[in-house]
Design a protein around this motif. Sequence first.
Motif, PDB file in Angstrom:
ATOM      1  N   LYS A 131      24.212  41.363  44.895  1.00 43.16           N
ATOM      2  CA  LYS A 131      24.719  41.034  46.133  1.00 43.16           C
ATOM      3  C   LYS A 131      25.697  41.786  46.431  1.00 43.16           C
ATOM      4  N   ALA A 132      25.548  42.391  47.762  1.00 40.75           N
ATOM      5  CA  ALA A 132      26.846  43.221  48.178  1.00 40.75           C
ATOM      6  C   ALA A 132      28.186  42.120  48.510  1.00 40.75           C
ATOM      7  N   ILE A 133      29.206  42.838  48.092  1.00 39.04           N
ATOM      8  CA  ILE A 133      30.542  42.013  48.167  1.00 39.04           C
ATOM      9  C   ILE A 133      31.460  42.806  48.696  1.00 39.04           C
ATOM     10  N   ALA A 134      32.568  42.619  49.505  1.00 36.19           N
ATOM     11  CA  ALA A 134      33.629  43.376  49.634  1.00 36.19           C
ATOM     12  C   ALA A 134      34.597  43.451  48.648  1.00 36.19           C
ATOM     13  N   PRO A 135      35.276  44.546  48.096  1.00 37.73           N
ATOM     14  CA  PRO A 135      36.001  44.616  47.000  1.00 37.73           C
ATOM     15  C   PRO A 135      37.127  43.417  47.388  1.00 37.73           C
ATOM     16  N   GLU A 136      37.594  43.229  48.433  1.00 35.92           N
ATOM     17  CA  GLU A 136      38.657  42.239  48.653  1.00 35.92           C
ATOM     18  C   GLU A 136      38.485  40.863  48.463  1.00 35.92           C
ATOM     19  N   ALA A 137      37.073  40.614  48.447  1.00 32.22           N
ATOM     20  CA  ALA A 137      36.506  39.333  48.177  1.00 32.22           C
ATOM     21  C   ALA A 137      36.108  38.829  46.862  1.00 32.22           C
ATOM     22  N   LEU A 138      36.211  39.972  45.942  1.00 33.40           N
ATOM     23  CA  LEU A 138      35.877  39.685  44.762  1.00 33.40           C
ATOM     24  C   LEU A 138      36.514  38.528  43.850  1.00 33.40           C
ATOM     25  N   PRO A 139      37.951  38.782  44.093  1.00 30.73           N
ATOM     26  CA  PRO A 139      38.858  37.625  43.462  1.00 30.73           C
ATOM     27  C   PRO A 139      38.198  36.120  43.981  1.00 30.73           C
ATOM     28  N   VAL A 140      38.144  35.936  45.329  1.00 28.45           N
ATOM     29  CA  VAL A 140      37.409  34.650  45.802  1.00 28.45           C
ATOM     30  C   VAL A 140      36.192  34.408  45.350  1.00 28.45           C
ATOM     31  N   ALA A 141      35.286  35.534  45.095  1.00 32.28           N
ATOM     32  CA  ALA A 141      33.625  35.225  44.590  1.00 32.28           C
ATOM     33  C   ALA A 141      33.793  34.774  43.167  1.00 32.28           C
ATOM     34  N   THR A 142      34.777  35.132  42.314  1.00 38.83           N
ATOM     35  CA  THR A 142      34.852  34.908  41.003  1.00 38.83           C
ATOM     36  C   THR A 142      35.841  33.907  40.542  1.00 38.83           C
ATOM     37  N   ALA A 143      36.262  33.398  41.412  1.00 33.95           N
ATOM     38  CA  ALA A 143      37.214  31.978  41.289  1.00 33.95           C
ATOM     39  C   ALA A 143      36.488  30.996  40.496  1.00 33.95           C
ATOM     40  N   SER A 144      35.498  30.895  40.864  1.00 34.44           N
ATOM     41  CA  SER A 144      34.667  29.632  40.093  1.00 34.44           C
ATOM     42  C   SER A 144      34.030  29.648  38.655  1.00 34.44           C
ATOM     43  N   PHE A 145      34.318  30.996  38.384  1.00 31.61           N
ATOM     44  CA  PHE A 145      33.665  31.478  37.117  1.00 31.61           C
ATOM     45  C   PHE A 145      34.592  31.270  35.965  1.00 31.61           C
ATOM     46  N   PRO A 146      34.236  30.703  34.726  1.00 33.48           N
ATOM     47  CA  PRO A 146      35.338  30.490  33.682  1.00 33.48           C
ATOM     48  C   PRO A 146      35.997  31.782  33.231  1.00 33.48           C
TER      49      PRO A 146
END
Length: 128
Positions: free
Chosen positions: A70-85
């Motif tokens: 799924k396309a994602i902005a590089p700036e939004a990567l920390p927010v998108a991965t925050a829920s991952f262990p």
Amino acid sequence: MEDKPFESMNMIPFIDIMLVLLTIVLTTSTFIASGRIPVHLPQASGSALDKDSNRIIEIDAQGRVFLDGKAIAPEALPVATASFPKSTPFLLRADKTVQLQRFIDVADALKQSGFSRVAVQTQQSGRP
């Protein structure tokens, strides 16, 4: 003995053969269309793929970033991965023509988020 002319042709064997051919075509077409983002990987002397990588980040030739397809902005990567262990393994696939800065931005975002299990996928070169 006289041979009788054909009055009709039995089409059942022909239909059976066509159904088998159709099955073969449909089966092989699913292998051809894998639906992956086209990325031309750089080459390295040794290329080992970590089989337990369950999150894939891809950077295509235009520099677009994808998280699990799924396309994602590089700036939004920390927010998108925050829920991952924090022990989540990532596989980073980048096109060989992508700008180095884009690659570094993505790798740095993962590092700043606290992820340490990051692998880079390459193709094995033809050299011995």
